[in-house]
Design a protein around this motif. Structure first.
Motif, PDB file in Angstrom:
ATOM      1  N   TYR A  67      39.218  27.533  32.505  1.00  0.00           N
ATOM      2  CA  TYR A  67      39.095  28.992  32.559  1.00  0.00           C
ATOM      3  C   TYR A  67      37.626  29.417  32.423  1.00  0.00           C
ATOM      4  N   LEU A 119      35.336  31.212  35.207  1.00  0.00           N
ATOM      5  CA  LEU A 119      34.715  32.495  34.830  1.00  0.00           C
ATOM      6  C   LEU A 119      33.219  32.479  35.152  1.00  0.00           C
ATOM      7  N   HIS A 171      43.932  33.770  36.038  1.00  0.00           N
ATOM      8  CA  HIS A 171      43.160  34.896  36.569  1.00  0.00           C
ATOM      9  C   HIS A 171      42.017  35.223  35.611  1.00  0.00           C
ATOM     10  N   ILE A 172      40.842  35.461  36.165  1.00  0.00           N
ATOM     11  CA  ILE A 172      39.665  35.760  35.355  1.00  0.00           C
ATOM     12  C   ILE A 172      39.818  37.088  34.629  1.00  0.00           C
ATOM     13  N   ASN A 173      40.341  38.063  35.333  1.00  0.00           N
ATOM     14  CA  ASN A 173      40.503  39.395  34.767  1.00  0.00           C
ATOM     15  C   ASN A 173      41.916  39.897  35.067  1.00  0.00           C
ATOM     16  N   PRO A 174      42.754  40.141  34.088  1.00  0.00           N
ATOM     17  CA  PRO A 174      42.416  40.217  32.668  1.00  0.00           C
ATOM     18  C   PRO A 174      42.576  38.875  31.957  1.00  0.00           C
ATOM     19  N   ILE A 175      41.964  38.775  30.769  1.00  0.00           N
ATOM     20  CA  ILE A 175      42.038  37.553  29.972  1.00  0.00           C
ATOM     21  C   ILE A 175      43.438  37.353  29.395  1.00  0.00           C
ATOM     22  N   HIS A 199      45.994  36.903  30.803  1.00  0.00           N
ATOM     23  CA  HIS A 199      46.768  35.927  31.576  1.00  0.00           C
ATOM     24  C   HIS A 199      46.786  34.578  30.864  1.00  0.00           C
TER      25      HIS A 199
END
Length: 303
Positions: A30, A34, A81-85, A87
């Motif tokens: 992650y 990121l 997924h980078i955004n939102p955290i 996830h």
């Protein structure tokens, strides 16, 4: 920063540490993705390079894509997924809670095997659904799936099948048996299977089904994670052999031999016996040990 790297190395050097290793691996990937995302956004504005790279490790149910990227049946389960955290956070939290229960009963290696095979099973179910159910097929080209949720659901349902009355204390709710938590997660995924995240929810359902089947079959004497365990054992032995020194001093060997003999005469197991017992715990859990092996482990702890 060096302290974090040391912790990461330490996590992968310990025995029976599969749960922590899975969490560390997910978090490390992650952070890496990121950093890639931020770098490409700052220096390649307007470029789709990040998403192009991500597509090579994300799961696509489109057969012509999957055929040339078969590794994505597994790699998607280590991405978030980078955004939102949010996830990655609930996934790792549930993996820790339910994985802790499971690792105690079935061992570290089987937990890792369950995570991997659960991811593949969930991916296969999603591919079948998008190719054979008309409702999903219309969105097959636009669908890309990432996330550890399928593997986590496999762990959740394996734990709930193995120890259904084990309870968690939830804030503002109180003590709740894990079979009810698992059932609620199943209902949420079922409801979401006709929503915007249909692909992800189908993977969740696949993971849940596999987690249940895995424990039922394990009780019947069939271990579906055995091939994964065999691969892990192969690489562990391979790296262990490479790390061993090729030349040993003669007097050292004699000293080790004397120590081993003295150990066996005093009633304590030698280091090699203890290593074999620990390896068995890693593969199959503490409950797989015989009475004699448990006694040897106890004696070794008294040295």
């Amino acid at each position: 920063m060096s302290g974090i790297l040391d912790d990461f190395k330490d996590a992968f050097s310990k025995r029976n540490n599969g749960l922590v290793q899975l969490i560390w691996l997910n978090v490390a990937i992650y952070i890496f993705t990121l950093l890639l995302f931020v770098t490409f956004t700052l220096f390649f504005k307007g470029s789709n390079l990040y998403y192009t790279l991500l597509s090579y490790v994300s799961l696509s149910p489109e057969p012509t894509i999957l055929l040339f990227r078969p590794w994505t049946l597994l790699t998607y389960s280590f991405l978030h997924h980078i955004n939102p955290i949010v996830h990655i956070f609930p996934n790792m939290l549930m993996l820790y809670w339910f994985g802790s229960i499971l690792q105690e009963y079935i061992g570290s290696r089987r937990l890792i095997g369950l995570y991997i095979v659960g991811a593949i099973f969930g991916a296969v179910l999603a591919v079948l659904a998008f190719n054979f159910i008309p409702y999903y097929h219309q969105n097959i080209v636009r669908t890309s799936i990432i996330g550890a949720s399928g593997s986590v659901m496999a762990v959740v349902f394996a734990a709930a099948t193995l120890a259904p009355d084990y309870s968690f204390f939830l804030f503002l709710i109180g003590s709740v048996r894990i079979k009810y938590i698992a059932f609620l997660l199943l209902i949420i995924s079922l409801a979401g299977s006709i929503g915007a995240n249909a692909g992800g929810e189908i993977v969740h359902l696949g993971g849940a089904i596999f987690g249940y089947i895995y424990i039922k079959q394990l009780r019947a004497g069939r271990d579906f994670s055995a091939p994964i365990e065999a691969v892990l054992d192969f690489f562990e032995k391979l790296f262990k052999r490479k790390s061993e020194p090729k030349i040993r001093v003669a007097y050292r060997q004699k000293e080790a031999s004397y120590s081993s003999t003295a150990s066996s005469h005093s009633g304590f197991p030698d280091e090699e016996e203890v290593d074999e017992i620990l390896d068995k715990i890693s593969r199959s859990g503490y409950e797989s040990l015989t009475k004699e092996e448990k006694q040897k482990l106890f004696k070794a702890s008294q040295k």
